[in-house]
Structure formats: C-alpha cells, structure tokens
Design a protein around this motif. Structure first.
Motif, PDB file in Angstrom:
ATOM      1  N   ALA A 184      31.081  33.273  49.703  1.00  0.00           N
ATOM      2  CA  ALA A 184      31.865  34.497  49.499  1.00  0.00           C
ATOM      3  C   ALA A 184      33.054  34.218  48.595  1.00  0.00           C
ATOM      4  N   LYS A 185      32.756  33.948  47.326  1.00  0.00           N
ATOM      5  CA  LYS A 185      33.780  33.651  46.331  1.00  0.00           C
ATOM      6  C   LYS A 185      33.206  33.964  44.958  1.00  0.00           C
ATOM      7  N   ALA A 186      34.079  34.321  44.025  1.00  0.00           N
ATOM      8  CA  ALA A 186      33.624  34.675  42.680  1.00  0.00           C
ATOM      9  C   ALA A 186      34.802  34.686  41.732  1.00  0.00           C
ATOM     10  N   THR A 187      34.506  34.822  40.453  1.00  0.00           N
ATOM     11  CA  THR A 187      35.536  34.972  39.429  1.00  0.00           C
ATOM     12  C   THR A 187      35.587  36.428  38.990  1.00  0.00           C
ATOM     13  N   LEU A 188      36.741  37.032  39.100  1.00  0.00           N
ATOM     14  CA  LEU A 188      36.930  38.418  38.710  1.00  0.00           C
ATOM     15  C   LEU A 188      37.535  38.445  37.313  1.00  0.00           C
ATOM     16  N   LYS A 189      36.808  38.998  36.364  1.00  0.00           N
ATOM     17  CA  LYS A 189      37.246  39.011  34.967  1.00  0.00           C
ATOM     18  C   LYS A 189      38.185  40.195  34.729  1.00  0.00           C
ATOM     19  N   LEU A 190      39.441  39.903  34.486  1.00  0.00           N
ATOM     20  CA  LEU A 190      40.461  40.940  34.336  1.00  0.00           C
ATOM     21  C   LEU A 190      40.545  41.458  32.909  1.00  0.00           C
ATOM     22  N   ALA A 191      40.292  40.614  31.935  1.00  0.00           N
ATOM     23  CA  ALA A 191      40.414  41.035  30.542  1.00  0.00           C
ATOM     24  C   ALA A 191      39.509  42.220  30.251  1.00  0.00           C
ATOM     25  N   ALA A 192      38.290  42.182  30.786  1.00  0.00           N
ATOM     26  CA  ALA A 192      37.351  43.278  30.569  1.00  0.00           C
ATOM     27  C   ALA A 192      37.729  44.511  31.370  1.00  0.00           C
ATOM     28  N   ALA A 193      38.551  44.316  32.416  1.00  0.00           N
ATOM     29  CA  ALA A 193      38.906  45.427  33.290  1.00  0.00           C
ATOM     30  C   ALA A 193      40.210  46.096  32.912  1.00  0.00           C
ATOM     31  N   ALA A 194      40.913  45.553  31.912  1.00  0.00           N
ATOM     32  CA  ALA A 194      42.200  46.119  31.520  1.00  0.00           C
ATOM     33  C   ALA A 194      42.036  47.581  31.149  1.00  0.00           C
ATOM     34  N   GLN A 195      42.871  48.397  31.717  1.00  0.00           N
ATOM     35  CA  GLN A 195      42.770  49.848  31.520  1.00  0.00           C
ATOM     36  C   GLN A 195      43.711  50.302  30.416  1.00  0.00           C
ATOM     37  N   GLU A 196      43.164  50.936  29.392  1.00  0.00           N
ATOM     38  CA  GLU A 196      43.970  51.513  28.340  1.00  0.00           C
ATOM     39  C   GLU A 196      44.336  52.947  28.718  1.00  0.00           C
ATOM     40  N   THR A 197      45.332  53.492  28.076  1.00  0.00           N
ATOM     41  CA  THR A 197      45.781  54.849  28.384  1.00  0.00           C
ATOM     42  C   THR A 197      44.653  55.847  28.183  1.00  0.00           C
ATOM     43  N   GLY A 198      44.355  56.598  29.252  1.00  0.00           N
ATOM     44  CA  GLY A 198      43.332  57.627  29.163  1.00  0.00           C
ATOM     45  C   GLY A 198      41.911  57.115  29.172  1.00  0.00           C
ATOM     46  N   LYS A 199      41.721  55.800  29.438  1.00  0.00           N
ATOM     47  CA  LYS A 199      40.375  55.245  29.432  1.00  0.00           C
ATOM     48  C   LYS A 199      40.140  54.434  30.691  1.00  0.00           C
ATOM     49  N   THR A 200      38.875  54.227  31.020  1.00  0.00           N
ATOM     50  CA  THR A 200      38.500  53.315  32.090  1.00  0.00           C
ATOM     51  C   THR A 200      37.487  52.344  31.534  1.00  0.00           C
ATOM     52  N   ALA A 201      37.367  51.202  32.193  1.00  0.00           N
ATOM     53  CA  ALA A 201      36.449  50.188  31.685  1.00  0.00           C
ATOM     54  C   ALA A 201      35.660  49.571  32.816  1.00  0.00           C
ATOM     55  N   ALA A 202      34.409  49.280  32.551  1.00  0.00           N
ATOM     56  CA  ALA A 202      33.596  48.543  33.507  1.00  0.00           C
ATOM     57  C   ALA A 202      33.838  47.064  33.294  1.00  0.00           C
ATOM     58  N   THR A 203      33.692  46.286  34.339  1.00  0.00           N
ATOM     59  CA  THR A 203      33.853  44.843  34.230  1.00  0.00           C
ATOM     60  C   THR A 203      32.895  44.155  35.178  1.00  0.00           C
ATOM     61  N   THR A 204      32.942  42.845  35.222  1.00  0.00           N
ATOM     62  CA  THR A 204      32.002  42.100  36.043  1.00  0.00           C
ATOM     63  C   THR A 204      32.695  41.021  36.836  1.00  0.00           C
ATOM     64  N   THR A 205      32.035  40.578  37.895  1.00  0.00           N
ATOM     65  CA  THR A 205      32.451  39.382  38.599  1.00  0.00           C
ATOM     66  C   THR A 205      31.369  38.353  38.405  1.00  0.00           C
ATOM     67  N   THR A 206      31.763  37.101  38.343  1.00  0.00           N
ATOM     68  CA  THR A 206      30.812  36.015  38.244  1.00  0.00           C
ATOM     69  C   THR A 206      30.782  35.310  39.587  1.00  0.00           C
ATOM     70  N   PRO A 207      29.753  35.542  40.405  1.00  0.00           N
ATOM     71  CA  PRO A 207      29.720  34.973  41.747  1.00  0.00           C
ATOM     72  C   PRO A 207      29.458  33.481  41.735  1.00  0.00           C
ATOM     73  N   ALA A 208      29.883  32.828  42.818  1.00  0.00           N
ATOM     74  CA  ALA A 208      29.610  31.412  42.950  1.00  0.00           C
ATOM     75  C   ALA A 208      28.122  31.181  43.115  1.00  0.00           C
ATOM     76  N   SER A 209      27.452  32.145  43.744  1.00  0.00           N
ATOM     77  CA  SER A 209      25.999  32.120  43.835  1.00  0.00           C
ATOM     78  C   SER A 209      25.535  33.540  44.030  1.00  0.00           C
ATOM     79  N   GLY A 210      24.300  33.843  43.714  1.00  0.00           N
ATOM     80  CA  GLY A 210      23.807  35.207  43.836  1.00  0.00           C
ATOM     81  C   GLY A 210      24.257  36.028  42.657  1.00  0.00           C
ATOM     82  N   SER A 211      24.201  37.360  42.796  1.00  0.00           N
ATOM     83  CA  SER A 211      24.586  38.239  41.705  1.00  0.00           C
ATOM     84  C   SER A 211      25.280  39.460  42.267  1.00  0.00           C
ATOM     85  N   SER A 212      25.998  40.168  41.403  1.00  0.00           N
ATOM     86  CA  SER A 212      26.676  41.380  41.831  1.00  0.00           C
ATOM     87  C   SER A 212      26.541  42.439  40.762  1.00  0.00           C
ATOM     88  N   ASN A 213      26.626  43.682  41.192  1.00  0.00           N
ATOM     89  CA  ASN A 213      26.556  44.810  40.270  1.00  0.00           C
ATOM     90  C   ASN A 213      27.931  45.416  40.147  1.00  0.00           C
TER      91      ASN A 213
END
Length: 230
Positions: A184-213
C-alpha cells in the motif's frame, strides 16, 4: 445430455457477472462529497480498496486530499500519509482516522520513525483543514486534509495508506501484514496534477506493485495540529 452441462455453465457465468460487475464498476469518479468539497483528480488506489481525491496547487506547493477506505473491521482505523525521504512506512508522516467512543472518527497525526517507534505528534510539514467522516451505509471513512508538500519544486511525493482492525484506548492497533498491506504505497505525480486557472488535469500514481486507474473529477483557515507526543 450434452446440453445440460452447457446450460448450467451458462447460468453460472451469468450469475458471476451479476455478482461481480457492481463491485468492479465502482471507481473514484462515482464518489461525491457533501458541501463544497471538490478535487481536480482522483485515483483508485491499487490496494486495500481505497481511493484518493486530490488537488495540487503549484503556486504554494499545497496538496488537498480526501482519502477514502474502510477499516479492516468496523471498530478499526484508516490512514494516509507522505514519506518525505523514502518509499515505505518507516519515516512516513501520516494522518489517521480512528473509531472513537463517540462513534464519529477521530483524526490524529503520527510520525512513523520506524516500525517499532510510532509517535503520535505533529507532522514534519504543515497540515491544516483536518477532518474525517464516516459513511453509515458503506462503513467507509474519509480523511480530509491539506498539506504543505515537503521540498522545493517537488514533482512527485511518495505516499502510503493503510487500514487496521482495532483501536485500543484511543491508539491504533497493528494492521495485517498481508501482501496488499505491504504494497500500500505509490508515487503520486504532482507535476501532471498541477491545476491551472480554469482548468483541471488528470494525473497518475505509480504503484509499488499492481496498477491503478486515475482520472480527473473536477476542485481555510490554517490550523496547526497540536503536538500529541506519547
């Protein structure tokens, strides 16, 4: 005679689809929050049937989160945190929601110095807007928090999460050490998640094992957490 086993097999698979589909179709995008809480991103975490909703503000390096999970048993606890210097539990700074005697979950902060040295105290980075709630129907807890992301120009953080079965005299009991607990650990990528004014962004986590959506979903007063050293 040959058609009977085929019919029985067809019925079996039809029942499996009916039983399994509702659980597998559940994702973080279906989860809603009361009041005006909303987040730019969410991810179905790869272990412990848990979810993370979050918004990263790159202008002040703050991360607002809502972590959702069910305690291992009704009288247990859930936790989410950041490890500033590693990828596992040791050294992590965590926020826990524990079942209290009043019924509603109680929020506490812990410094996991090591696996044998767990201290209830103020975190090494600023945290505010701490609260927790429970879903009476599903039994899930939700932790709400905003944290100052440690480090400068941070593009990602190592985060962990966990669930436990018991609370003893206001303190969390040990969690299980099954594979899903250890992973139960992963890397949360913040650069891809940075929110610009009036916009939203999808981002990802890189799990230690397994996968996530991961997918985009749409997103006070600063209060220090008093030291609660054991």
């Amino acid at each position: 005679m040959a058609s009977l086993p085929f019919s029985a097999l067809s019925l079996f698979f039809s029942l499996c689809v009916l039983l399994v589909s509702p659980t597998h179709s559940l994702t973080c995008t279906s989860q809603k929050f009361t009041g005006n809480k909303s987040y730019s991103n969410c991810t179905d975490l790869p272990n412990l049937n848990s979810y993370l909703h979050y918004t990263y503000n790159s202008t002040n390096s703050s991360l607002s989160v809502a972590f959702i999970a069910s305690p291992a048993k009704p009288g247990g606890w859930i936790g989410w945190g950041i490890n500033p210097n590693g990828t596992g539990m040791a050294g992590a700074q965590v926020i826990l929601a524990l079942k209290s005697s009043k019924g509603a979950p109680e929020v506490k902060t812990y410094n996991l110095v090591s696996y044998s040295d767990i201290r209830e105290e103020k975190l090494s980075f600023d945290v505010w807007d701490l609260s927790a709630e429970t879903n009476a129907t599903s039994g899930e807890f939700t932790i709400f928090a905003s944290v100052k992301v440690p480090g400068k120009k941070t593009e990602s953080v190592n985060h962990i999460w966990q669930v436990g079965a018991a609370v003893n005299k206001g303190k969390p009991g040990k969690h299980e050490f099954a594979a899903e607990n250890k992973d139960a650990k992963a890397t949360l990528k913040l650069a891809a998640a940075a929110q610009e004014t009036g916009k939203t962004a999808a981002t990802t986590t890189t799990p230690a094992s397994g996968s996530s959506n991961t997918t985009a979903t749409g997103g006070g007063k600063k209060v220090g957490v008093s030291g609660l050293r054991r």
